[in-house]
Design a protein around this motif. Sequence first.
Motif, short mmCIF file in Angstrom:
data_model
loop_
_atom_site.label_atom_id
_atom_site.label_comp_id
_atom_site.label_asym_id
_atom_site.label_seq_id
_atom_site.Cartn_x
_atom_site.Cartn_y
_atom_site.Cartn_z
N ASP A 90 7.40 -13.92 -16.88
CA ASP A 90 8.73 -14.22 -16.36
C ASP A 90 8.94 -13.45 -15.05
OD1 ASP A 90 8.58 -11.87 -17.67
OD2 ASP A 90 10.46 -12.05 -18.77
N GLU A 91 9.38 -14.19 -14.05
CA GLU A 91 9.64 -13.64 -12.72
C GLU A 91 8.41 -12.88 -12.20
OE1 GLU A 91 13.31 -11.63 -12.15
OE2 GLU A 91 14.39 -12.83 -13.62
N LYS A 92 7.33 -13.62 -12.04
CA LYS A 92 6.07 -13.02 -11.58
C LYS A 92 6.20 -12.43 -10.18
CE LYS A 92 3.73 -16.76 -12.05
NZ LYS A 92 2.59 -17.70 -11.98
N ASP A 93 7.15 -12.92 -9.39
CA ASP A 93 7.27 -12.43 -8.02
C ASP A 93 7.93 -11.06 -7.94
OD1 ASP A 93 9.66 -13.39 -8.93
OD2 ASP A 93 10.25 -14.35 -7.05
N VAL A 94 8.38 -10.50 -9.06
CA VAL A 94 8.96 -9.15 -9.03
C VAL A 94 7.86 -8.10 -8.95
CG1 VAL A 94 10.41 -7.50 -10.30
CG2 VAL A 94 10.99 -9.95 -10.29
N PHE A 95 6.69 -8.39 -9.53
CA PHE A 95 5.58 -7.43 -9.56
C PHE A 95 4.35 -8.04 -8.89
CE2 PHE A 95 8.28 -6.43 -13.17
CZ PHE A 95 8.40 -5.05 -13.08
N GLU A 96 3.46 -7.17 -8.49
CA GLU A 96 2.13 -7.55 -8.01
C GLU A 96 1.12 -6.55 -8.55
OE1 GLU A 96 1.76 -7.35 -3.82
OE2 GLU A 96 2.41 -5.26 -3.66
N ILE A 97 -0.13 -6.97 -8.63
CA ILE A 97 -1.17 -6.09 -9.12
C ILE A 97 -2.31 -6.07 -8.11
CG2 ILE A 97 -2.35 -7.88 -10.48
CD1 ILE A 97 -2.88 -5.68 -12.59
N THR A 98 -2.76 -4.88 -7.78
CA THR A 98 -3.85 -4.70 -6.82
C THR A 98 -4.99 -3.94 -7.50
OG1 THR A 98 -2.85 -2.65 -5.99
CG2 THR A 98 -2.29 -4.69 -4.85
N THR A 99 -6.17 -3.98 -6.88
CA THR A 99 -7.36 -3.36 -7.45
C THR A 99 -7.69 -2.09 -6.69
OG1 THR A 99 -8.23 -5.53 -8.06
CG2 THR A 99 -9.79 -3.70 -8.04
N ASP A 100 -7.87 -1.01 -7.42
CA ASP A 100 -8.32 0.26 -6.84
C ASP A 100 -9.84 0.19 -6.70
OD1 ASP A 100 -9.16 2.89 -6.33
OD2 ASP A 100 -7.35 3.70 -7.25
N ALA A 101 -10.33 0.23 -5.45
CA ALA A 101 -11.77 0.08 -5.22
C ALA A 101 -12.57 1.23 -5.79
CB ALA A 101 -12.04 -0.07 -3.72
N GLN A 102 -11.98 2.40 -5.95
CA GLN A 102 -12.71 3.56 -6.45
C GLN A 102 -12.79 3.56 -7.97
OE1 GLN A 102 -14.32 5.59 -4.43
NE2 GLN A 102 -13.54 4.53 -2.62
N THR A 103 -11.67 3.35 -8.62
CA THR A 103 -11.63 3.45 -10.09
C THR A 103 -11.73 2.10 -10.78
OG1 THR A 103 -9.21 3.32 -10.09
CG2 THR A 103 -10.20 5.51 -9.85
N GLN A 104 -11.67 1.01 -10.04
CA GLN A 104 -11.69 -0.34 -10.61
C GLN A 104 -10.55 -0.54 -11.60
OE1 GLN A 104 -13.74 -3.16 -9.92
NE2 GLN A 104 -13.96 -1.82 -8.13
N GLU A 105 -9.39 0.05 -11.27
CA GLU A 105 -8.20 -0.13 -12.08
C GLU A 105 -7.27 -1.12 -11.40
OE1 GLU A 105 -7.53 4.12 -14.31
OE2 GLU A 105 -6.91 3.96 -12.21
N GLY A 106 -6.45 -1.78 -12.23
CA GLY A 106 -5.41 -2.66 -11.71
C GLY A 106 -4.11 -1.90 -11.60
#
Length: 738
Positions: free
Chosen positions: A320-336
């Motif tokens: 619900d309301e996906k545009d409120v959040f975003e998820i990015t990738t940490d290139a060092q730890t491979q975390e979202g």
Amino acid sequence: MPKRSEEMLTDVWTSLLLVWITCVPYTSMTPIISQSKSLQTGSTALLRGLVEGQRILSRAKRGWVWNQMFVLEEFSGPDPILVGRLHTDLDVGSTPIKYVLAGEGAGTIFAINEITGDIHAMKRLDREEKAEYTLTAQVTNRDTDQPLEPPSEFIIKVQDINDNPPQFVEGPYRASVPEMSQVGTSVTRVTATDADDPVYGNSAKLVYSILEGQPYFSIDPNTAIIKIALHGMDREMREEYLVVIQAKDMGGHMGGLSGTTTVTVTLTDVNDNPPKFSKSLYEFVIPEELGIGQPGGKVKANDRDIGENAKSTYNIIDGDEKDVFEITTDAQTQEGILRLKKPLNFETKKSYTLKVEAANIRFDPNSGSPFKDTATVKIAVEDSDEPPVFSKPTFVLQVDENAPINTVIGTVTARDPDVTGSLVRYFIDRHTDLERQFNINVDDGKITLAKPLDRETDMWHNITVTATEIRNHSQISRAIVAIRVLDINDNAPEFATEYEAFLCENGKPGQVIQTVSAVDKDDPIQGHYFEYRLIPEMLNNPNFTIKNNGDNSISVLAKHDTFRRQKQEMYFLPIIVTDNGNPPMSSTNTLTIRVCGCSREGIVQSCNVEAYVLPIGLSMGALIAILACIILLLVIVVLFVTLRRHKNKPLIIKDDEDVRENIIRYDDEGGGEEDTEAFDIATLQNPDGINGYLPRKDIKPDLQFMPRQSGGPNGVDNNCTTEWPSSQISTHHPDNQR
């Protein structure tokens, strides 16, 4: 090894015995053959070798029977080993002969019996150090050492035995192969070397085998290529294998020597594992005051692969309301990293549910789609004490520039977004209103005028208004209030610049003298419109008139062509300019018009009355410059003449006719040439000295003017001359004759 050597030695002696028996008939026939041939060639020789594979060679020119000789390497018996025997037909017993050996190893390694010709090996030989020796045999007379036969060259070859094991010179080895490779996939190849003779026997024939590493790998016994032997070798289960390879000579038969090496085989990674979230549900609590772009939580999908195959990217695929959040990738730890894209509001929405996907960046195109996994993320919004919120971030207000003090300009409003709803108080940030031109009501936010405003000084005023909660003064919000000062017609128009017009004496009637425009500091909404007219006293002006150009400017025209500088040099034309404001504002501006002399083309040359009387073509400035040059030349000439006269006049006047004689007699004895104090030399050099008495330096002043009698020491009058001032003494001078 000793047992093997004994067996080989027994075989060699057996072979020698058989060869000896076989060669007996040839030996018995040798004297007959040698005697018949010696009649033709002069000599015959026989060289006999008693080893396996020997054969008898006869030479027509000599009496030698030629053979190669062989000797086993590494022989270490108690006595020197017999290599072979030299024999010649000349050795019949009657001739004293001696066998001589020369060449490689003669006397040190090999020794010959001078009488029998037997050759023995004195040292243990190693074929790997030297495989053959070249020697020279010769028969000489034992008594005279004279050669009986020419020397003959022969070779002693060292016969190989299997005394060197195989060696892996390049080992130990390292190799790699992709995981999950097919059976039979080549991994690497190893190579062993054997120092034994590869031609003789099987001493250097190698066979390869695996001692450790089954059932994962196999090796070709002849080519030594290592291959995959087991299907489905997974790097994630086991990454490295140690394989022991053996190389054995003698074709791998019993009794052969062997050598080993190790091969470390590493399975390289392939992308055969998808990313996997550590849990299927993640829950986070995020405060509603979290800033835009700030992280609110982290998720991670683990991948058993390594390197590029383990890298994943995260996306929000549902919720619900996906545009409120975003998820990015940490290139060092491979975390979202879950970040905020829009502000949160606990009062509006208290929770969010998102579906997050992790997918490999690299994947096998044959699989059709990348490996991926999904997880659910639940976010609970935490209520926070938020600062007041203005109804809008920027307020734009207007006020007339002549508005009286305490006029209400406008109102700003703010509220507390929290559930409790605290009251709000308003203030003006005085750093933005240094002159304190505005005030605000702390309770209702009404902004009033504190000082008069002038639009022509400042058209806009930007101030900052703060709103503060009464129960928590740390919660402060700010809003910008832009106040525009509206214009009223309070400025009269005036000339755009201080005009000074020039009128040619030879101008034509109706000629445009000057174009005049006006400006107004006011800024009416409908724009400017200016009206120009002459003052009432100048309406019937006989010299000038004005014409409206229709673009808020006028042209000043001459009415006649009889303007002369001698008559009037300058004219002043007052013009009234009126705007279209409410009420209209006007001002009187004076245009200065100068009468000038112009060329035929109408170019102004001079506007001064004095210039009129000057010759045509020369202005006053040019004449002044010429006059200054003349005066400067006269001054230079005068200075030059004066300097010349001073240069010709001598400093000391000496004239041949100017002769003065001053006769002065006194009784004092002079001091000689060194007496420089008696007279002042300037008295004789200066002509003016005759007009004024110059005193002597060696006589007191009170005695210089008294006449005295000169006498000797006994009262005798030696000199009756009386001293008088030189001015009283008659002198002969040419001027006296005049």
